[in-house]
Design a protein around this motif. Structure first.
Motif, PDB file in Angstrom:
ATOM      1  N   GLN A   1       0.867  -1.166   0.000  1.00 42.44           N
ATOM      2  CA  GLN A   1       0.000   0.000   0.000  1.00 42.44           C
ATOM      3  C   GLN A   1       0.907   1.220   0.000  1.00 42.44           C
ATOM      4  O   GLN A   1       1.361   1.671   1.054  1.00 42.44           O
ATOM      5  CB  GLN A   1      -0.928  -0.011   1.211  1.00 42.44           C
ATOM      6  N   VAL A   2       1.174   1.726  -1.186  1.00 42.30           N
ATOM      7  CA  VAL A   2       2.132   2.816  -1.346  1.00 42.30           C
ATOM      8  C   VAL A   2       1.468   3.977  -2.077  1.00 42.30           C
ATOM      9  O   VAL A   2       0.908   3.801  -3.158  1.00 42.30           O
ATOM     10  CB  VAL A   2       3.374   2.360  -2.135  1.00 42.30           C
ATOM     11  N   LYS A   3       1.539   5.151  -1.473  1.00 43.82           N
ATOM     12  CA  LYS A   3       1.032   6.367  -2.096  1.00 43.82           C
ATOM     13  C   LYS A   3       2.143   7.415  -2.090  1.00 43.82           C
ATOM     14  O   LYS A   3       2.967   7.454  -1.172  1.00 43.82           O
ATOM     15  CB  LYS A   3      -0.191   6.901  -1.338  1.00 43.82           C
ATOM     16  N   LEU A   4       2.141   8.243  -3.108  1.00 43.09           N
ATOM     17  CA  LEU A   4       3.118   9.326  -3.187  1.00 43.09           C
ATOM     18  C   LEU A   4       2.387  10.644  -3.416  1.00 43.09           C
ATOM     19  O   LEU A   4       1.684  10.812  -4.411  1.00 43.09           O
ATOM     20  CB  LEU A   4       4.107   9.085  -4.329  1.00 43.09           C
ATOM     21  N   LEU A   5       2.540  11.556  -2.462  1.00 49.29           N
ATOM     22  CA  LEU A   5       1.999  12.894  -2.613  1.00 49.29           C
ATOM     23  C   LEU A   5       3.055  13.755  -3.290  1.00 49.29           C
ATOM     24  O   LEU A   5       4.196  13.834  -2.818  1.00 49.29           O
ATOM     25  CB  LEU A   5       1.642  13.512  -1.257  1.00 49.29           C
TER      26      LEU A   5
ATOM     27  N   LEU B   1       5.930  10.078   1.005  1.00 41.02           N
ATOM     28  CA  LEU B   1       5.613   8.688   0.701  1.00 41.02           C
ATOM     29  C   LEU B   1       4.792   8.129   1.851  1.00 41.02           C
ATOM     30  O   LEU B   1       5.180   8.283   3.013  1.00 41.02           O
ATOM     31  CB  LEU B   1       6.893   7.866   0.528  1.00 41.02           C
ATOM     32  N   ILE B   2       3.672   7.518   1.524  1.00 40.63           N
ATOM     33  CA  ILE B   2       2.840   6.884   2.544  1.00 40.63           C
ATOM     34  C   ILE B   2       2.860   5.381   2.297  1.00 40.63           C
ATOM     35  O   ILE B   2       2.412   4.904   1.255  1.00 40.63           O
ATOM     36  CB  ILE B   2       1.398   7.422   2.499  1.00 40.63           C
ATOM     37  N   HIS B   3       3.423   4.647   3.246  1.00 36.60           N
ATOM     38  CA  HIS B   3       3.581   3.194   3.119  1.00 36.60           C
ATOM     39  C   HIS B   3       2.838   2.531   4.267  1.00 36.60           C
ATOM     40  O   HIS B   3       3.194   2.720   5.423  1.00 36.60           O
ATOM     41  CB  HIS B   3       5.066   2.836   3.144  1.00 36.60           C
ATOM     42  N   TYR B   4       1.794   1.793   3.932  1.00 36.25           N
ATOM     43  CA  TYR B   4       0.941   1.188   4.952  1.00 36.25           C
ATOM     44  C   TYR B   4       0.423   2.232   5.940  1.00 36.25           C
ATOM     45  O   TYR B   4       0.384   2.011   7.142  1.00 36.25           O
ATOM     46  CB  TYR B   4       1.674   0.072   5.692  1.00 36.25           C
TER      47      TYR B   4
END
Length: 235
Positions: free
Chosen positions: A9-13, A63-66
């Motif tokens: 679950q990886v998001k990048l702002l 970076l948002i990881h978990y």
């Protein structure tokens, strides 16, 4: 540590024009990590997610990881290497000394090179010329390191045979370098005076993941033109 088989679950702002966001995009792509890119507003307002994820600096990239945020571009790149250390390529040297040298030059890019480039980009007249000269001097120091430093000399990339930490830190500025040159009618990297640096940059920019991450340099020209045309704000 992330392991194979996990549902990542990886998001990048981020903002596509930011060289610092480009760094993270390149690192994720090199490691083959799928992620969701969440575009932030170039100016204002900042999203609630960004303010919540980076309450100290309120800046991208994040970076948002978990569900856990990691901030600051090169901290994120090092996190990516450590969290996905089982995935090739290795973005950081294994040898402690080589790793220290890499961190030194990353700091040089962030603390010396980028500020002078940014000042040139927004500068005018004598200030512009001064900052261009400072930037060229900084690039010449990197050229000298490529020629004489045993960690880099004779190797295709700062990371050796593969793209590494310094390559990502410096190479992420490629589009911005071109944008500054075009917007200010200046030459920052002269191929005759900096043959090693120029050749390295050409090699770096040939990577598909780099091409996909890089913004169009013309967009920087448009940004500067718009800012130069904007009326000054009153105090």
């Amino acid at each position: 540590m992330a392991t194979e088989g996990e549902k990542e679950q990886v998001k990048l702002l981020g903002v596509t024009l930011s060289p610092f966001v480009v760094r993270v995009c390149i690192a994720l792509a090199l490691k083959g990590i799928d992620y969701e890119f969440i575009q932030e507003n170039f100016m204002h307002p900042k999203s609630e997610l960004l303010l919540k994820s980076n309450p100290v600096h309120k800046k991208v990239p994040v970076l948002i990881h978990y569900g856990k945020p990691v901030c600051e571009s090169m901290i994120i790149v090092q996190y990516i290497e450590e969290a996905w250390e089982n995935k090739e390529p290795n973005l950081m040297p294994k040898d402690p000394y080589d790793r220290a040298i890499a961190r030194f030059w990353v700091a040089f890019v962030d603390d010396k090179l980028f500020p002078s480039m940014r000042a040139a980009f927004f500068g005018q007249g004598e200030q512009l010329q001064k900052e261009v000269e400072v930037t060229v001097t900084n690039f010449l120091l990197i050229e000298e390191a490529l020629r004489t430093n045993d960690c880099f000399a004779g190797k295709p990339y700062f990371g050796g045979d593969e793209i590494g930490l310094i390559d990502i830190a410096l190479g992420s500025l490629s589009a911005f370098i071109t944008g500054v040159e075009k917007a200010t009618d200046s030459v920052l990297i002269d191929a005759e005076k900096m043959p090693l640096l120029s050749a390295w940059l050409d090699r770096f920019c040939q990577f598909d993941v780099v091409k996909e991450a890089m913004p169009d340099p013309a967009e920087y020209v448009s940004v500067r033109r718009a800012m130069m045309m904007s009326p000054p704000t009153s105090n």
